[in-house]
Structures are given as C-alpha cells and as structure tokens.
Design a protein around this motif. Structure first.
Motif, PDB file in Angstrom:
ATOM      1  N   LEU A  87       0.830  -1.215   0.000  1.00 16.56           N
ATOM      2  CA  LEU A  87       0.000   0.000   0.000  1.00 16.56           C
ATOM      3  C   LEU A  87       0.861   1.260   0.000  1.00 16.56           C
ATOM      4  O   LEU A  87       0.576   2.215  -0.729  1.00 16.56           O
ATOM      5  CB  LEU A  87      -0.929   0.012   1.217  1.00 16.56           C
ATOM      6  CG  LEU A  87      -2.086  -0.973   1.211  1.00 16.56           C
ATOM      7  CD1 LEU A  87      -2.775  -0.990   2.576  1.00 16.56           C
ATOM      8  CD2 LEU A  87      -3.073  -0.622   0.117  1.00 16.56           C
ATOM      9  N   LEU A  88       1.903   1.271   0.813  1.00 16.70           N
ATOM     10  CA  LEU A  88       2.774   2.443   0.889  1.00 16.70           C
ATOM     11  C   LEU A  88       3.546   2.649  -0.410  1.00 16.70           C
ATOM     12  O   LEU A  88       3.671   3.786  -0.900  1.00 16.70           O
ATOM     13  CB  LEU A  88       3.739   2.324   2.068  1.00 16.70           C
ATOM     14  CG  LEU A  88       3.095   2.378   3.451  1.00 16.70           C
ATOM     15  CD1 LEU A  88       4.107   2.056   4.526  1.00 16.70           C
ATOM     16  CD2 LEU A  88       2.455   3.737   3.685  1.00 16.70           C
ATOM     17  N   ILE A  89       4.053   1.573  -0.995  1.00 15.73           N
ATOM     18  CA  ILE A  89       4.799   1.682  -2.252  1.00 15.73           C
ATOM     19  C   ILE A  89       3.870   2.098  -3.383  1.00 15.73           C
ATOM     20  O   ILE A  89       4.231   2.943  -4.213  1.00 15.73           O
ATOM     21  CB  ILE A  89       5.537   0.366  -2.556  1.00 15.73           C
ATOM     22  CG1 ILE A  89       6.632   0.134  -1.498  1.00 15.73           C
ATOM     23  CG2 ILE A  89       6.123   0.364  -3.966  1.00 15.73           C
ATOM     24  CD1 ILE A  89       7.203  -1.270  -1.486  1.00 15.73           C
ATOM     25  N   LEU A  90       2.671   1.531  -3.419  1.00 13.81           N
ATOM     26  CA  LEU A  90       1.686   1.921  -4.430  1.00 13.81           C
ATOM     27  C   LEU A  90       1.370   3.408  -4.312  1.00 13.81           C
ATOM     28  O   LEU A  90       1.349   4.129  -5.311  1.00 13.81           O
ATOM     29  CB  LEU A  90       0.404   1.093  -4.276  1.00 13.81           C
ATOM     30  CG  LEU A  90      -0.780   1.518  -5.146  1.00 13.81           C
ATOM     31  CD1 LEU A  90      -0.430   1.438  -6.630  1.00 13.81           C
ATOM     32  CD2 LEU A  90      -1.997   0.657  -4.826  1.00 13.81           C
ATOM     33  N   GLU A  91       1.159   3.880  -3.098  1.00 17.01           N
ATOM     34  CA  GLU A  91       0.860   5.298  -2.889  1.00 17.01           C
ATOM     35  C   GLU A  91       1.995   6.171  -3.411  1.00 17.01           C
ATOM     36  O   GLU A  91       1.769   7.153  -4.118  1.00 17.01           O
ATOM     37  CB  GLU A  91       0.627   5.582  -1.408  1.00 17.01           C
ATOM     38  CG  GLU A  91       0.364   7.049  -1.152  1.00 17.01           C
ATOM     39  CD  GLU A  91       0.404   7.430   0.305  1.00 17.01           C
ATOM     40  OE1 GLU A  91      -0.395   8.291   0.691  1.00 17.01           O
ATOM     41  OE2 GLU A  91       1.240   6.892   1.053  1.00 17.01           O
ATOM     42  N   ILE A  96       4.372   9.918  -7.673  1.00 18.84           N
ATOM     43  CA  ILE A  96       5.467  10.442  -8.477  1.00 18.84           C
ATOM     44  C   ILE A  96       5.259  10.280  -9.981  1.00 18.84           C
ATOM     45  O   ILE A  96       6.082  10.748 -10.765  1.00 18.84           O
ATOM     46  CB  ILE A  96       6.830   9.829  -8.053  1.00 18.84           C
ATOM     47  CG1 ILE A  96       6.852   8.329  -8.283  1.00 18.84           C
ATOM     48  CG2 ILE A  96       7.139  10.176  -6.604  1.00 18.84           C
ATOM     49  CD1 ILE A  96       8.213   7.683  -7.975  1.00 18.84           C
ATOM     50  N   LEU A  97       4.159   9.667 -10.378  1.00 19.13           N
ATOM     51  CA  LEU A  97       3.863   9.566 -11.810  1.00 19.13           C
ATOM     52  C   LEU A  97       3.555  10.954 -12.376  1.00 19.13           C
ATOM     53  O   LEU A  97       3.001  11.802 -11.668  1.00 19.13           O
ATOM     54  CB  LEU A  97       2.638   8.670 -12.047  1.00 19.13           C
ATOM     55  CG  LEU A  97       2.818   7.171 -11.905  1.00 19.13           C
ATOM     56  CD1 LEU A  97       1.473   6.469 -12.016  1.00 19.13           C
ATOM     57  CD2 LEU A  97       3.784   6.634 -12.950  1.00 19.13           C
ATOM     58  N   GLN A 102      -0.761   9.546 -13.996  1.00 20.11           N
ATOM     59  CA  GLN A 102      -1.309   9.316 -12.658  1.00 20.11           C
ATOM     60  C   GLN A 102      -2.835   9.315 -12.683  1.00 20.11           C
ATOM     61  O   GLN A 102      -3.476   8.428 -12.119  1.00 20.11           O
ATOM     62  CB  GLN A 102      -0.813  10.405 -11.704  1.00 20.11           C
ATOM     63  CG  GLN A 102      -1.288  10.212 -10.287  1.00 20.11           C
ATOM     64  CD  GLN A 102      -0.883  11.359  -9.400  1.00 20.11           C
ATOM     65  OE1 GLN A 102      -1.757  12.000  -8.836  1.00 20.11           O
ATOM     66  NE2 GLN A 102       0.407  11.628  -9.259  1.00 20.11           N
ATOM     67  N   SER A 103      -3.405  10.294 -13.346  1.00 20.66           N
ATOM     68  CA  SER A 103      -4.866  10.398 -13.414  1.00 20.66           C
ATOM     69  C   SER A 103      -5.472   9.155 -14.062  1.00 20.66           C
ATOM     70  O   SER A 103      -6.438   8.580 -13.553  1.00 20.66           O
ATOM     71  CB  SER A 103      -5.229  11.663 -14.202  1.00 20.66           C
ATOM     72  OG  SER A 103      -6.605  11.752 -14.367  1.00 20.66           O
ATOM     73  N   GLN A 115       0.260  -3.818 -10.663  1.00 22.18           N
ATOM     74  CA  GLN A 115      -0.915  -3.460 -11.466  1.00 22.18           C
ATOM     75  C   GLN A 115      -0.803  -2.013 -11.943  1.00 22.18           C
ATOM     76  O   GLN A 115      -1.101  -1.711 -13.096  1.00 22.18           O
ATOM     77  CB  GLN A 115      -2.207  -3.615 -10.659  1.00 22.18           C
ATOM     78  CG  GLN A 115      -2.668  -5.023 -10.472  1.00 22.18           C
ATOM     79  CD  GLN A 115      -3.952  -5.089  -9.641  1.00 22.18           C
ATOM     80  OE1 GLN A 115      -4.402  -4.104  -9.062  1.00 22.18           O
ATOM     81  NE2 GLN A 115      -4.530  -6.272  -9.594  1.00 22.18           N
ATOM     82  N   ALA A 116      -0.384  -1.131 -11.049  1.00 23.80           N
ATOM     83  CA  ALA A 116      -0.232   0.279 -11.405  1.00 23.80           C
ATOM     84  C   ALA A 116       0.830   0.447 -12.485  1.00 23.80           C
ATOM     85  O   ALA A 116       0.650   1.230 -13.423  1.00 23.80           O
ATOM     86  CB  ALA A 116       0.114   1.097 -10.164  1.00 23.80           C
ATOM     87  N   ALA A 117       1.940  -0.289 -12.369  1.00 24.20           N
ATOM     88  CA  ALA A 117       3.004  -0.215 -13.379  1.00 24.20           C
ATOM     89  C   ALA A 117       2.492  -0.706 -14.727  1.00 24.20           C
ATOM     90  O   ALA A 117       2.776  -0.096 -15.768  1.00 24.20           O
ATOM     91  CB  ALA A 117       4.214  -1.025 -12.927  1.00 24.20           C
ATOM     92  N   SER A 118       1.723  -1.791 -14.743  1.00 23.25           N
ATOM     93  CA  SER A 118       1.158  -2.305 -15.993  1.00 23.25           C
ATOM     94  C   SER A 118       0.209  -1.289 -16.620  1.00 23.25           C
ATOM     95  O   SER A 118       0.229  -1.075 -17.837  1.00 23.25           O
ATOM     96  CB  SER A 118       0.399  -3.611 -15.756  1.00 23.25           C
ATOM     97  OG  SER A 118       1.292  -4.635 -15.417  1.00 23.25           O
TER      98      SER A 118
END
Length: 143
Positions: A87-91, A96-97, A102-103, A115-118
């Motif tokens: 959770l902390l790393i995802l946040e 920083i995107l 990011q949006s 998942q966010a990176a993909s």
C-alpha cells in the motif's frame, strides 16, 4: 446509543475500527457501514495524508489522531507487513507519476504496484500508438 471514549494511542486499539474521531479528539463509536473497498481505503488514506496540525489541540493530540487515522487506513490487525508495504509503495508510485499518467492509472484503481506499473505501461503504449497514427495522418496530407 454508544458511549464516547477519548482515543489515546495503542490502548484504544479495539475501538478504532468502529469509531470516527471528532474535532476534539473524541472517538464516536459507531458501526462501520463502508467495507474495505478501494474507495473507502482511498478516503482513509487521504484523511491521514491531509490531516493538519491545526486540527488538534497540541502535539500529543496530533500524534494520537495521526496514529488513529493511519491505523484506520492500513489496518495492521488485518494486513500483513507485505500488504502494508504494498500500500505504501503503491501510494508513492502513484504520487510520483506524471499527472496525465497518474490520473489515468488512478481511474483504474490498481490494488498493487505491479498493477499500477502495468496500467502506466498501457497508457504509454496507447500514447505512442496515438502519436504514430497522428504522424501517419500528417504524412498522408503532405503527399
């Protein structure tokens, strides 16, 4: 009606998930209506991150409320260390995107950093394809 109790750091751990902190640092005990969905977690994360010193009376109360808000967001009694780190790393990854990426990624509500990176990679790929199509259209008008 439930009684009210003042939250003081870890001693009040058992009421944290069923209460909400008021302006004076008082926890109003109530039944939790919203589940652990990503919207609820995001609201709790934002409440923790947006809390300001002026919202409490003194340094100890600030620490107490931050402890409470963080506990509500990360739920250490339910999540493993690895899940909390995720959770902390995802946040931080989302923070920083670049704003447009990011949006778009946030709209898809990723539950993990991978998942966010993909999603970010998908966004960049779609952007490259759109630029290629735009270039092809410009070239077709030049001919």
């Amino acid at each position: 009606k439930h009684p009210q109790a003042t939250v003081k750091a870890p001693e009040a751990q058992n009421v944290l998930d069923s209460g909400e902190i008021g302006e004076t640092g008082v926890v109003k005990v109530k039944e939790e209506v919203v589940g652990d969905d990503s919207a609820s977690m995001e609201m709790k994360r934002q409440r923790f991150r947006q809390f300001r010193y002026q919202e409490a009376e003194g340094p100890r109360e600030v620490c107490s409320q931050l402890w409470y808000l963080c506990h509500r967001w990360l739920k250490p009694e339910r999540h493993t260390k690895e899940q909390i780190l995720e959770l902390l790393i995802l946040e931080q990854f989302l923070a920083i995107l670049p704003p447009d990426i990011q949006s778009w990624v946030r709209e898809h509500e990723p539950e993990s950093c991978s998942q966010a990176a993909s999603l970010a990679e998908d966004f960049l790929q779609m952007q490259r394809e759109a630029e290629r199509r735009e270039q092809q259209v410009r070239e077709s008008f030049v001919l």
